[in-house]
Scaffold this motif. Sequence first.
Motif, PDB file in Angstrom:
ATOM      1  N   LEU A   5       0.908  -1.297   0.065  1.00 34.83           N
ATOM      2  CA  LEU A   5      -0.037  -0.102   0.137  1.00 34.83           C
ATOM      3  C   LEU A   5       0.911   1.207  -0.027  1.00 34.83           C
ATOM      4  N   LEU A   6       0.689   2.209  -0.867  1.00 33.32           N
ATOM      5  CA  LEU A   6       1.523   3.216  -1.143  1.00 33.32           C
ATOM      6  C   LEU A   6       0.571   4.663  -0.942  1.00 33.32           C
ATOM      7  N   LEU A   7       1.184   5.524  -0.032  1.00 34.42           N
ATOM      8  CA  LEU A   7       0.142   6.580   0.492  1.00 34.42           C
ATOM      9  C   LEU A   7       0.796   8.010  -0.299  1.00 34.42           C
ATOM     10  N   VAL A   8       0.392   8.468  -1.024  1.00 33.38           N
ATOM     11  CA  VAL A   8       1.062   9.585  -1.775  1.00 33.38           C
ATOM     12  C   VAL A   8       0.124  10.729  -1.801  1.00 33.38           C
ATOM     13  N   ARG A  17       9.425   6.373  -9.619  1.00 27.01           N
ATOM     14  CA  ARG A  17      10.742   5.890  -9.452  1.00 27.01           C
ATOM     15  C   ARG A  17      10.622   4.957  -8.175  1.00 27.01           C
ATOM     16  N   LEU A  18       9.883   5.176  -7.345  1.00 20.15           N
ATOM     17  CA  LEU A  18       9.565   4.467  -6.045  1.00 20.15           C
ATOM     18  C   LEU A  18       8.881   2.922  -6.706  1.00 20.15           C
ATOM     19  N   PHE A  19       7.967   3.140  -7.402  1.00 21.15           N
ATOM     20  CA  PHE A  19       7.012   2.052  -7.702  1.00 21.15           C
ATOM     21  C   PHE A  19       7.649   1.079  -8.815  1.00 21.15           C
ATOM     22  N   VAL A  30      -1.546  -1.249  -4.154  1.00 22.09           N
ATOM     23  CA  VAL A  30      -2.700  -0.433  -4.228  1.00 22.09           C
ATOM     24  C   VAL A  30      -2.002   0.813  -3.713  1.00 22.09           C
ATOM     25  N   VAL A  31      -2.525   1.968  -4.524  1.00 22.92           N
ATOM     26  CA  VAL A  31      -2.127   3.353  -4.407  1.00 22.92           C
ATOM     27  C   VAL A  31      -3.151   4.238  -3.901  1.00 22.92           C
ATOM     28  N   PHE A  91       2.211  -7.737   4.079  1.00 24.52           N
ATOM     29  CA  PHE A  91       1.585  -6.427   3.799  1.00 24.52           C
ATOM     30  C   PHE A  91       2.492  -5.350   4.050  1.00 24.52           C
ATOM     31  N   ILE A  92       3.160  -4.463   3.153  1.00 32.42           N
ATOM     32  CA  ILE A  92       3.935  -3.525   3.498  1.00 32.42           C
ATOM     33  C   ILE A  92       3.194  -2.019   3.119  1.00 32.42           C
ATOM     34  N   ASN A  93       3.422  -1.203   3.972  1.00 31.86           N
ATOM     35  CA  ASN A  93       3.047   0.055   3.744  1.00 31.86           C
ATOM     36  C   ASN A  93       4.116   0.871   3.591  1.00 31.86           C
ATOM     37  N   LEU A  94       4.087   1.844   2.624  1.00 31.83           N
ATOM     38  CA  LEU A  94       5.119   3.042   2.196  1.00 31.83           C
ATOM     39  C   LEU A  94       4.509   4.489   1.887  1.00 31.83           C
ATOM     40  N   SER A  95       5.027   5.406   1.874  1.00 35.44           N
ATOM     41  CA  SER A  95       4.732   6.802   1.813  1.00 35.44           C
ATOM     42  C   SER A  95       5.286   6.824   0.383  1.00 35.44           C
ATOM     43  N   GLY A  96       4.869   7.973  -0.404  1.00 36.32           N
ATOM     44  CA  GLY A  96       5.592   8.167  -1.651  1.00 36.32           C
ATOM     45  C   GLY A  96       6.956   8.779  -1.683  1.00 36.32           C
ATOM     46  N   GLN A  97       7.462   8.878  -0.327  1.00 37.33           N
ATOM     47  CA  GLN A  97       8.756   9.555  -0.248  1.00 37.33           C
ATOM     48  C   GLN A  97       9.613   8.456   0.533  1.00 37.33           C
ATOM     49  N   ASP A  98       9.239   7.390   0.571  1.00 38.53           N
ATOM     50  CA  ASP A  98       9.972   6.008   0.946  1.00 38.53           C
ATOM     51  C   ASP A  98      10.828   5.570  -0.142  1.00 38.53           C
ATOM     52  N   PHE A  99      11.848   4.807  -0.002  1.00 41.75           N
ATOM     53  CA  PHE A  99      12.473   3.855  -1.111  1.00 41.75           C
ATOM     54  C   PHE A  99      13.116   2.568  -0.440  1.00 41.75           C
TER      55      PHE A  99
END
Length: 299
Positions: A5-8, A17-19, A30-31, A91-99
């Motif tokens: 799950l990516l929160l942007v 680039r992250l994706f 899921v975004v 399940f892994i959650n990320l923000s749009g500014q993670d890498f």
Amino acid sequence: MIAYLLLVHRFPDQFERLFRAIHHPDHHYVVHVDANAEPGVGRRIEAFLSAYPNAAMLKSRPALWGGYSLVDAELRGMARLLEMGADWEFFINLSGQDFPLKSQSAIRAFLSANRGKEFIRAADQAKTRPDTMARVQNYVVERRDRIIRTILRRPFLRKTTPYIGNQWMIVSRRFCEFVCHDPQVERFKRFYRHTFIADEGFFQTVMMNTSAHGEVVNDDLRTIDWIPDGDIKLRPRTFTAADVHLLRSGKDQFARKFDANVDSEILTLLERRIASDPVQQLVDEISGNNPTTPDLLVA
């Protein structure tokens, strides 16, 4: 197999680039784009994701820092990922500014070796962070653009210990199913809806006061350098190319945060590291996945 799950809410170029860095044809994605984001961010990301059949957009709603809306986005994202397939375990959650700091092959190998574990930071809130107890004791109301903190106080949930950590986690499908759909969790949802910074305590409190989970490891597998930001919170320092050795040397799987407008070279260096993984190179060749542009493959 992994569900992301990516929160942007900004920087669509950086999101792409992250994706690409975390994409694998066997995973699910899921975004969620914050409804308060600049016009066009959601359309740009939706167009980008149209090329990936294993990715979906979550209906955009406001996601306000400090509000339960962030928990709501996480729960809706988990539920959507559960609908997308029965074949993922983590399940892994990320923000749009993670890498990512490792390739998907390396991350999968790590998680496969740690089946049955939940990676989430969780500490007894009253014992370790008594200064934050007002977050759960004071009644708050969330509006679209602000949090209203009232003077009303209430006791915490009966026979329940409050826990605190941060928003980021790697947890099991079993826990996702439980926290999304089990009636036992409804009382937690009702209570935390009117707390401050709910996303840093809701999931921890549910997990640590129930049994539908694996072994809890007090680690979110993120490299984050927290620095002061005002009187009530900390914020993650923005990493630059000067931090590359720090980011490459640890056991963590991800890091935050990054800002390509401040320093894009660090992202290039991490992309090169991921692309140099021989197992990942073979996977990319077979699947046609190309997480980086050709010039980035030259060290």
